[in-house]
Scaffold this motif. Structure first.
Motif, PDB file in Angstrom:
ATOM      1  N   LYS A  77       0.831  -1.189   0.000  1.00  0.00           N
ATOM      2  CA  LYS A  77       0.000   0.000   0.000  1.00  0.00           C
ATOM      3  C   LYS A  77       0.869   1.244   0.000  1.00  0.00           C
ATOM      4  CE  LYS A  77      -0.617   0.298   5.034  1.00  0.00           C
ATOM      5  NZ  LYS A  77      -1.608   0.378   6.140  1.00  0.00           N
ATOM      6  N   LYS A  79       0.342   5.969  -0.440  1.00  0.00           N
ATOM      7  CA  LYS A  79      -0.612   7.074  -0.366  1.00  0.00           C
ATOM      8  C   LYS A  79      -0.193   8.180  -1.317  1.00  0.00           C
ATOM      9  CE  LYS A  79      -2.868  10.255   2.898  1.00  0.00           C
ATOM     10  NZ  LYS A  79      -4.230   9.966   2.380  1.00  0.00           N
ATOM     11  N   GLU A  82      -5.098  13.384  -1.527  1.00  0.00           N
ATOM     12  CA  GLU A  82      -6.541  13.217  -1.376  1.00  0.00           C
ATOM     13  C   GLU A  82      -7.259  13.821  -2.581  1.00  0.00           C
ATOM     14  OE1 GLU A  82     -10.103  14.684   1.687  1.00  0.00           O
ATOM     15  OE2 GLU A  82      -7.988  15.146   2.069  1.00  0.00           O
ATOM     16  N   ASP A 377      -8.561   2.371   3.909  1.00  0.00           N
ATOM     17  CA  ASP A 377      -8.398   3.440   4.896  1.00  0.00           C
ATOM     18  C   ASP A 377      -9.722   4.008   5.392  1.00  0.00           C
ATOM     19  OD1 ASP A 377      -9.274   4.907   2.709  1.00  0.00           O
ATOM     20  OD2 ASP A 377      -7.328   5.824   2.291  1.00  0.00           O
ATOM     21  N   GLN A 395      -7.884   2.613  -5.572  1.00  0.00           N
ATOM     22  CA  GLN A 395      -7.492   3.916  -5.053  1.00  0.00           C
ATOM     23  C   GLN A 395      -8.674   4.503  -4.294  1.00  0.00           C
ATOM     24  OE1 GLN A 395      -5.987   6.543  -8.052  1.00  0.00           O
ATOM     25  NE2 GLN A 395      -5.691   8.277  -6.679  1.00  0.00           N
ATOM     26  N   ASP A 398      -9.283   9.227  -0.094  1.00  0.00           N
ATOM     27  CA  ASP A 398      -8.238   9.848   0.714  1.00  0.00           C
ATOM     28  C   ASP A 398      -6.840   9.669   0.132  1.00  0.00           C
ATOM     29  OD1 ASP A 398     -10.015  10.871   2.501  1.00  0.00           O
ATOM     30  OD2 ASP A 398      -9.616   9.425   4.104  1.00  0.00           O
ATOM     31  N   GLY A 400      -5.406   6.671  -0.719  1.00  0.00           N
ATOM     32  CA  GLY A 400      -4.787   5.370  -0.466  1.00  0.00           C
ATOM     33  C   GLY A 400      -4.698   4.546  -1.733  1.00  0.00           C
TER      34      GLY A 400
END
Length: 408
Positions: A77, A79, A82, A377, A395, A398, A400
């Protein structure tokens, strides 16, 4: 005049949209803006526009069953930024996963390990992506631009269109096709982005701002439109091959008559199938658009097909399977703990759907049984998963980015 219902996340914009409709649109004068429910995201399609559905109620045994189901193994994972307005598809190609975000970043990951290989940061605000194929990574922007990169992250060309882009550009046979929010479809040269042709679709007075995409197959573009119409056009010159009615508007007011196709059609060698919100799911002969079968259904998320079934994500958290040849109902799964699911994706014997609570679910293809699920998440998964050789990626809102394995 066309009113676009979108995700204005404020009461003031909702009131303004309802007031304009009440004052301007014919047949809409009695609509009370307080009775209208706005779409939850500008880029996720329709969420119930009229508040008529009861909430899903689960008993303790059903909740316990959801908690006890096997976990889908997580591969890796990461990030990114957002996404407050836009939503994005991850894309897999040649051992890599590509991810875009609203802040204007395009990131390449090693699909096996999740290691970031490069990241491009731009001044543009990305609104759609990632489209991939023929050596191109394709992104759309809010300003109405198509950006094309190669697998090393170098921009190859940038081409303007008439308005913002909400679904990933697609490429086939050296032609990039992209749909804009104003109802147009553009064909661009895949080498340099030069415009080849434009199609202008008819737009009703009231429609939904959605991520309705296009499907490229067999040298043609298949696309659904507001009012329940689907068209097949030549990829090379934009000439219309045929038109078909997936669903017919019903009702008195403009709001009641909305039956937009807000997802891309699906195609095989013989059939093309599409689903409309508050309408039908229907399949047609690919060569001339002759109707094969249709069933009452309501879908804003979309559908997928294999050799046996058409799988549809219907409203209120239901995934349904219909026989590909006859349209007979085979099974329905509506106990996944969410009322808003993504378009289904097929991977081997499983159907993958994400939800608005950040869960991904694996259903057995022949009976719809829930086999495994996993949490991300906790934020919404807007779009369908992207397949890997041994799993899939999603995806979240946020930012993730999650890669799961189906080898368990």
């Amino acid at each position: 005049m066309t009113i676009l219902l979108d995700s204005a996340r404020s009461f003031g914009r909702l009131f303004y949209c309802g007031l304009i409709c009440a004052l301007v649109l014919p047949g809409c004068g009695t609509m009370n803006p307080f009775d209208m429910r706005i779409i939850e995201s500008m880029s996720t399609g329709i969420s119930d526009l009229l508040v008529t559905d009861e909430p899903i109620v689960y008993d303790k045994e059903e909740l316990a069953a959801l908690k006890a189901v096997e976990r889908i193994p997580l591969k890796w994972k990461d990030k990114v930024s957002e996404n407050e307005i836009a939503s994005f598809y991850t894309a897999y190609d040649n051992g890599a996963v590509y991810v875009a975000d609203e802040a204007g970043k395009l990131t390449k990951y090693n699909a096996a390990t999740g290691k970031q290989e490069w990241q491009v940061k731009t001044k543009s605000k990305f609104s759609a992506g990632v489209g991939i194929g023929e050596g191109l990574i394709l992104i759309g922007t809010f300003k109405g631009e198509v950006l094309a990169y190669n697998e090393s992250g170098h921009m190859l060309w940038q081409s303007p269109v008439t308005s913002e882009i909400l679904s990933p550009p697609q490429v086939q046979n050296n032609v990039v096709a992209v749909r804009t929010v104003d109802g147009r479809i553009f064909a661009l040269d895949a080498i340099d982005g030069r415009r080849k042709w434009i199609y202008q679709g008819a737009t009703p007075s009231l429609t939904v701002r959605s991520t309705a995409g296009i499907t490229l197959a067999h040298g043609a573009i298949f696309a659904g439109f507001p009012g329940g119409k689907m068209i097949a056009m030549s990829l090379f010159n934009g000439n219309i091959g045929w038109e078909a009615a997936v669903s017919q508007p019903r009702g008195v007011t403009e709001l009641e008559r909305m039956t937009d196709i807000t997802s891309a059609p699906v195609v095989n060698d013989r059939l093309v199938c599409a689903a409309a919100y508050r309408g039908r799911v229907a399949c047609f002969a690919i060569n001339d658009g002759a109707p094969i079968w249709a069933r009452e259904s309501s879908s804003s998320a979309g559908l997928v097909m294999d050799n046996d079934y058409v799988y549809v994500t219907e409203e209120n958290g239901v995934v349904a399977a219909y026989d590909l040849l006859s349209g007979a109902s085979m099974w329905k799964q509506g106990r996944l703990g969410s009322k808003k699911l993504t378009r289904p994706v097929i991977t081997g014997q499983y159907i993958v759907v994400g939800d608005d609570q950040g869960y991904v679910n694996l259903l057995r293809n022949y009976d719809g049984a829930l086999i495994a699920r996993a949490a991300t998440d906790g934020s919404m998964i807007h779009n369908a998963a992207s397949l890997l050789p041994d799993g899939f990626t999603v995806q979240t809102a946020d930012g993730g980015v999650y890669a799961f394995s189906t080898q368990f």
